[in-house]
Design a protein around this motif. Structure first.
Motif, short mmCIF file in Angstrom:
data_model
loop_
_atom_site.label_atom_id
_atom_site.label_comp_id
_atom_site.label_asym_id
_atom_site.label_seq_id
_atom_site.Cartn_x
_atom_site.Cartn_y
_atom_site.Cartn_z
N VAL A 1 85.51 -70.47 8.24
CA VAL A 1 84.53 -71.42 7.74
C VAL A 1 83.86 -71.48 7.47
O VAL A 1 82.52 -70.74 7.83
N GLU A 2 82.69 -71.99 5.92
CA GLU A 2 81.53 -71.66 5.87
C GLU A 2 80.57 -72.40 6.73
O GLU A 2 80.87 -73.67 7.01
N CYS A 3 79.56 -71.53 8.14
CA CYS A 3 78.59 -72.31 8.50
C CYS A 3 77.17 -72.71 7.27
O CYS A 3 76.52 -71.57 7.00
N VAL A 4 76.65 -73.83 7.39
CA VAL A 4 76.02 -74.02 6.64
C VAL A 4 74.65 -75.33 7.95
O VAL A 4 75.19 -75.77 8.70
N LEU A 5 73.87 -73.98 8.03
CA LEU A 5 72.59 -74.85 9.16
C LEU A 5 72.18 -75.79 8.96
O LEU A 5 71.99 -75.77 7.55
N PRO A 6 72.03 -76.93 9.56
CA PRO A 6 71.58 -78.31 9.32
C PRO A 6 69.85 -77.84 9.47
O PRO A 6 69.19 -77.41 10.27
N LEU A 7 69.27 -79.09 8.36
CA LEU A 7 67.62 -79.14 7.75
C LEU A 7 66.97 -79.72 9.22
O LEU A 7 67.50 -80.88 9.93
N ASN A 8 66.05 -78.54 9.58
CA ASN A 8 65.18 -79.18 11.47
C ASN A 8 64.24 -79.44 10.21
O ASN A 8 64.39 -81.17 11.33
N SER A 9 63.14 -79.55 9.55
CA SER A 9 62.88 -81.14 8.42
C SER A 9 62.49 -80.46 6.90
O SER A 9 62.45 -79.40 6.54
N SER A 10 61.89 -81.16 6.21
CA SER A 10 61.91 -80.92 5.09
C SER A 10 60.30 -81.71 4.69
O SER A 10 59.96 -82.96 5.14
N ILE A 11 59.48 -80.60 4.61
CA ILE A 11 57.73 -81.05 4.34
C ILE A 11 57.42 -81.23 3.16
O ILE A 11 57.32 -80.83 2.58
N GLN A 12 56.31 -82.30 1.88
CA GLN A 12 56.66 -82.05 1.17
C GLN A 12 54.65 -81.61 1.14
O GLN A 12 54.17 -82.35 1.58
N THR A 13 54.71 -80.76 0.34
CA THR A 13 53.44 -79.61 0.69
C THR A 13 52.63 -79.52 -0.45
O THR A 13 51.46 -79.86 -0.58
N HIS A 14 53.32 -79.96 -2.18
CA HIS A 14 53.16 -79.94 -3.31
C HIS A 14 53.55 -80.55 -4.14
O HIS A 14 54.53 -81.30 -3.53
N TYR A 15 52.84 -80.48 -5.32
CA TYR A 15 53.53 -81.59 -6.54
C TYR A 15 54.55 -80.38 -6.76
O TYR A 15 54.23 -81.48 -8.59
N ASP A 16 54.52 -79.15 -7.51
CA ASP A 16 55.13 -78.10 -7.77
C ASP A 16 55.45 -77.57 -7.19
O ASP A 16 55.47 -77.31 -5.82
N CYS A 17 56.04 -76.81 -7.72
CA CYS A 17 56.80 -76.03 -7.35
C CYS A 17 56.22 -75.37 -6.09
O CYS A 17 55.27 -74.47 -6.67
N VAL A 18 56.74 -74.91 -5.07
CA VAL A 18 56.49 -73.86 -3.88
C VAL A 18 56.98 -72.10 -3.89
O VAL A 18 57.80 -72.07 -3.15
N ASN A 19 56.44 -71.18 -4.35
CA ASN A 19 56.44 -70.83 -4.36
C ASN A 19 55.97 -69.62 -3.84
O ASN A 19 57.45 -68.01 -3.16
N GLY A 20 55.92 -70.08 -2.36
CA GLY A 20 54.75 -69.02 -1.90
C GLY A 20 54.81 -69.21 -0.06
O GLY A 20 54.27 -71.01 -0.32
N VAL A 21 55.25 -69.06 0.75
CA VAL A 21 55.28 -69.44 2.20
C VAL A 21 55.04 -68.11 3.07
O VAL A 21 55.60 -67.41 3.04
N SER A 22 53.95 -68.16 3.80
CA SER A 22 53.78 -67.36 5.16
C SER A 22 52.88 -67.98 6.32
O SER A 22 52.03 -69.23 5.82
N LEU A 23 53.15 -67.19 7.12
CA LEU A 23 53.15 -67.70 8.74
C LEU A 23 52.09 -66.57 9.06
O LEU A 23 52.14 -65.78 9.16
N HIS A 24 51.53 -67.44 9.50
CA HIS A 24 50.61 -66.96 10.03
C HIS A 24 51.14 -65.88 10.97
O HIS A 24 51.74 -66.10 12.30
N PRO A 25 50.78 -64.86 11.90
CA PRO A 25 51.12 -64.06 12.37
C PRO A 25 51.16 -64.01 14.60
O PRO A 25 51.99 -63.65 15.03
#
Length: 367
Positions: free
Chosen positions: A303-327
């Motif tokens: 059984v393939e487990c697909v984790l449910p989405l927590n949130s989807s938030i629009q941040t840009h008008y184009d492809c978001v290629n970079g995402v980095s969390l502050h340490p």
């Protein structure tokens, strides 16, 4: 830092036109962003072959209020990979160091304080000419540099510039493919993982191949270990929308996957919170998606487990290629941009196709 819920984001600052304005002729756009290990600066890569460093501006309460450009580092060709040194006190004093690799160039070690080139590391091809590498990674202490390219991994000592390296051939086991991404296990420090454009993932221990993981539909562009070192996350390029979580206690088995949108061959970064509770990824659709990793997982066989989405938030008008969390602060940096090949649209009276161009760096407060 305890993770917030990632239900909403508040934009603190945006940097776009002055540095990253999209140019239709030269296709100048951002290609990722990375926080420094101490959280004081952000490093960006862009299509104009320049690495830019921005310093975090804070108020009297140590809250982020913006970014200030520090300096830029110019490479001679397309930048394939770049990263901060995790620990620079061993052989370079208190300097902040950055490693980069670009087309037909040696590996460069830069001083992030003054832009000085501290060292170069050279890999040579079969005719003894300098060859570039495609992926980079420091070991946990910053004393060693791991480099991936076509059919091999080269390991340098940081304090020994030049061409003195250890080589690990990968052609036989990993389909003679380019090593596109490398990650070190944060707990078992003799273990590292590599991803390839042939869809395979190799797990190495003591510089020996231990396991090969297979299951991606397209070339692997990013791998990252969980903070406890027990899981490996991997994501691919166009044709593969899954980020796969591999169980390293039962090697070869997947715990779950998550779904994102990838319609480009460029690397779409993802990140994991320092407490291991959240996974955050960019998307070709201009949003970032988040998933809670501490929920109960269905482990039934077949059984393939697909984790449910927590949130989807629009941040840009184009492809978001970079995402980095502050340490350690509730902040996330996002970078956007991609190449657009077609501009002419016959049914447009102005002769221009309607495309959302967005090449920008943004800092968000996580709520």
């Amino acid at each position: 830092m305890q993770s917030p819920y990632f239900k909403s984001l508040q934009c603190i600052c945006t940097i776009s036109d002055e540095f990253f304005a999209y140019d239709k002729e030269f296709q100048q756009c951002l290609k990722g962003c990375k926080w420094s290990p101490d959280g004081s600066s952000i490093l960006t890569n862009s299509e104009d072959n320049i690495l830019r460093i921005f310093n975090l501006e804070v108020d009297d309460l140590n809250q982020c209020i913006g970014l200030q450009k520090s300096l830029q580092l110019k490479e001679g060709g397309t930048i394939y990979d770049y990263l901060w040194c995790p620990n620079t006190s061993i052989s370079h004093g208190n300097n902040s160091l950055i490693l980069s690799t670009s087309n037909r160039s040696p590996i460069h070690l830069w001083n992030a304080k003054n832009g000085k080139l501290e060292a170069t590391y050279r890999v040579y091809d079969h005719v003894d000419e300098v060859a570039h590498v495609n992926s980079l990674c420091f070991n946990w202490s910053g004393e060693e540099i791991y480099c991936g390219s076509l059919g091999k991994i080269n390991i340098f000592y940081t304090d020994q510039p030049g061409r003195n390296f250890t080589e690990i051939p990968t052609k036989k086991d990993l389909h003679r493919s380019i090593i596109s991404t490398i990650a070190m296990n944060p707990v078992d420090r003799s273990v590292f993982a590599v991803g390839t454009y042939s869809k395979d993932i190799g797990i190495y221990g003591g510089n020996q191949l231990m396991y090969i993981l297979r299951g991606h539909k397209s070339g692997v562009t990013h791998v990252k270990f969980s903070p406890d070192g027990l899981r490996l996350y991997s994501g691919g390029r166009k044709g593969d929308d899954d980020i796969v979580c591999w169980d390293l206690r039962n090697v070869g088995q997947t715990l779950f996957s998550v779904k994102r949108t990838v319609t480009t061959n460029q690397r779409i970064y993802f990140d994991i919170s320092s407490d291991g509770k959240f996974l955050v990824s960019g998307n070709s659709s201009g949003d970032i998606k988040t998933w809670k990793l501490d929920q109960i997982i269905n482990t039934q066989e077949d059984v393939e487990c697909v984790l449910p989405l927590n949130s989807s938030i629009q941040t840009h008008y184009d492809c978001v290629n970079g995402v980095s969390l502050h340490p350690y602060q509730p902040l996330v940096a996002t970078a956007s941009g991609q190449r657009h090949n077609n501009f002419i649209c016959d049914d447009d009276e102005n002769g221009e196709k309607s495309i959302n161009f967005d090449s920008s760096l943004k800092i968000w407060k996580i709520n």
